[in-house]
Design an enzyme around this catalytic site. Structure first.
Site, PDB file in Angstrom:
ATOM      1  N   ASP A   1       6.609 -11.643   4.679  1.00 21.89           N
ATOM      2  CA  ASP A   1       7.022 -10.595   3.761  1.00 21.89           C
ATOM      3  C   ASP A   1       6.844  -9.282   4.547  1.00 21.89           C
ATOM      4  OD1 ASP A   1       7.451  -9.242   1.224  1.00 21.89           O
ATOM      5  OD2 ASP A   1       5.324  -8.761   1.337  1.00 21.89           O
TER       6      ASP A   1
ATOM      7  N   ASP B   1       6.852  -5.476   3.135  1.00 22.87           N
ATOM      8  CA  ASP B   1       6.032  -4.451   2.471  1.00 22.87           C
ATOM      9  C   ASP B   1       4.718  -5.067   1.980  1.00 22.87           C
ATOM     10  OD1 ASP B   1       5.447  -2.126   0.669  1.00 22.87           O
ATOM     11  OD2 ASP B   1       5.983  -3.576  -0.879  1.00 22.87           O
TER      12      ASP B   1
HETATM   13  P1  B16 Z   1      13.680  -1.419  -1.903  1.00 27.22           P
HETATM   14  P2  B16 Z   1       8.785  -6.935   0.078  1.00 27.22           P
HETATM   15  C1  B16 Z   1       9.666  -5.275  -1.812  1.00 27.22           C
HETATM   16  O1  B16 Z   1       9.435  -5.553  -0.450  1.00 27.22           O
HETATM   17  C2  B16 Z   1       8.569  -4.403  -2.369  1.00 27.22           C
HETATM   18  O2  B16 Z   1       7.336  -5.111  -2.369  1.00 27.22           O
HETATM   19  C3  B16 Z   1       8.893  -4.010  -3.785  1.00 27.22           C
HETATM   20  O3  B16 Z   1       7.883  -3.166  -4.292  1.00 27.22           O
HETATM   21  C4  B16 Z   1      10.235  -3.275  -3.784  1.00 27.22           C
HETATM   22  O4  B16 Z   1      10.601  -2.936  -5.106  1.00 27.22           O
HETATM   23  C5  B16 Z   1      11.293  -4.209  -3.176  1.00 27.22           C
HETATM   24  O5  B16 Z   1      10.899  -4.578  -1.860  1.00 27.22           O
HETATM   25  C6  B16 Z   1      12.636  -3.543  -3.103  1.00 27.22           C
HETATM   26  O6  B16 Z   1      12.526  -2.480  -2.178  1.00 27.22           O
HETATM   27  O7  B16 Z   1      13.656  -0.442  -3.024  1.00 27.22           O
HETATM   28  O8  B16 Z   1      13.297  -0.833  -0.566  1.00 27.22           O
HETATM   29  O9  B16 Z   1      14.975  -2.196  -1.822  1.00 27.22           O
HETATM   30  O10 B16 Z   1       7.352  -6.914  -0.366  1.00 27.22           O
HETATM   31  O11 B16 Z   1       9.590  -8.072  -0.515  1.00 27.22           O
HETATM   32  O12 B16 Z   1       8.932  -6.808   1.571  1.00 27.22           O
HETATM   33 MG    MG Z   2       5.241  -7.494  -0.229  1.00 28.39          MG
END
Ligand code: B16
Ligand code: MG
Length: 234
Positions: free
Chosen positions: A26, A28
């Protein structure tokens, strides 16, 4: 499937003896701490709408798509129902603020322990991929100097169902050409652990997910992943 969970920090389920070919990370909350930027940008939007927003709500946004995140933030909104256009506008405002913060990141923001762990796993012959719900994944990887590092990147631009659906992890395995059952997934979100499990992968939790005790193994730090992989191979 068939990866029973065990509790305890750094724990690995007993009797694991299968070999794995790939690790799907993953982004974030695992490779980088953009979760702090998500928090700040969502909070600024929530504050303007006088919506209470705290860490508990923020933890529910981990791994969840942008529009689904907005729906969670708006659960506590008091007022007239918002139109689809207004909701799109709010999501865009949040993303603009988030991207300004991302734009300030440099390769110096990459935790050296993350880089060392990735290099170590690669030197053991494992393929490495990203499985992220984010539509900003490519930008984040580029800012961190990891633009060309991974063997495959599956992200929010490639999927129609976000975690806990397994789509993004199954896609990462497909891009790698590795059977999902031979992949390990590393996640900070409960929804992500659920997704990895539904994909039939061995799931390793870190951060918020590890604190909740979900997953087949839990890490206190990313550096512990090399030990977990070594134990899975032994
Ligand atoms: P974006 P991951 C996710 O990343 C985040 O954890 C989540 O908080 C966010 O809403 C989602 O990506 C979408 O992100 O707005 O940048 O498209 O943890 O799956 O790497
Ligand atoms: Mg994450």
């Amino acid at each position: 499937m068939g990866h029973p969970a065990v509790s305890g920090q750094g724990a690995v389920r007993q009797g694991a003896s299968r070999a794995y070919d790939a690790v799907v990370f993953d982004l974030d909350g695992v490779i980088c701490h953009t979760d702090v930027y998500h928090y700040r940008s969502w909070k600024s939007v929530a504050d303007e709408l006088r919506i209470p927003f705290d860490e508990t709500v923020n933890n529910r946004l981990r791994g969840v798509s942008r529009m689904e995140s907005l729906d969670i933030v708006l659960e506590r909104y008091v007022g007239e129902p918002l139109s689809h256009e207004r909701k799109s506008e709010l999501a865009a405002t949040k993303n603009d603020r988030y991207r300004v913060m991302l734009g300030d990141m440099t390769p110096a923001d990459l935790d050296p322990a993350v880089r060392t762990t990735l290099d170590e796993l690669r030197s053991r012959g494992l393929k490495l991929a990203i499985g992220s719900s984010s539509r900003n994944a490519a930008f984040i990887l580029e800012r961190l100097g990891l633009g060309d590092y991974f063997d495959a990147v599956a992200d929010g631009n490639h999927i129609s169902r976000s975690k806990p659906d397994p789509e993004v992890f199954l896609l990462a395995a497909e891009y790698l050409g590795v059977d999902p059952s031979r992949c390990v997934v590393v996640e900070d979100a409960e929804a992500g652990i659920e997704a990895g499990s539904a994909a039939g992968m061995y799931t390793v939790a870190i951060g918020d997910a590890a604190e909740k005790g979900v997953g087949d193994a839990q890490l206190r730090t990313i550096a512990e992943l090399t030990d977990v992989m070594a134990r899975l191979e032994s």
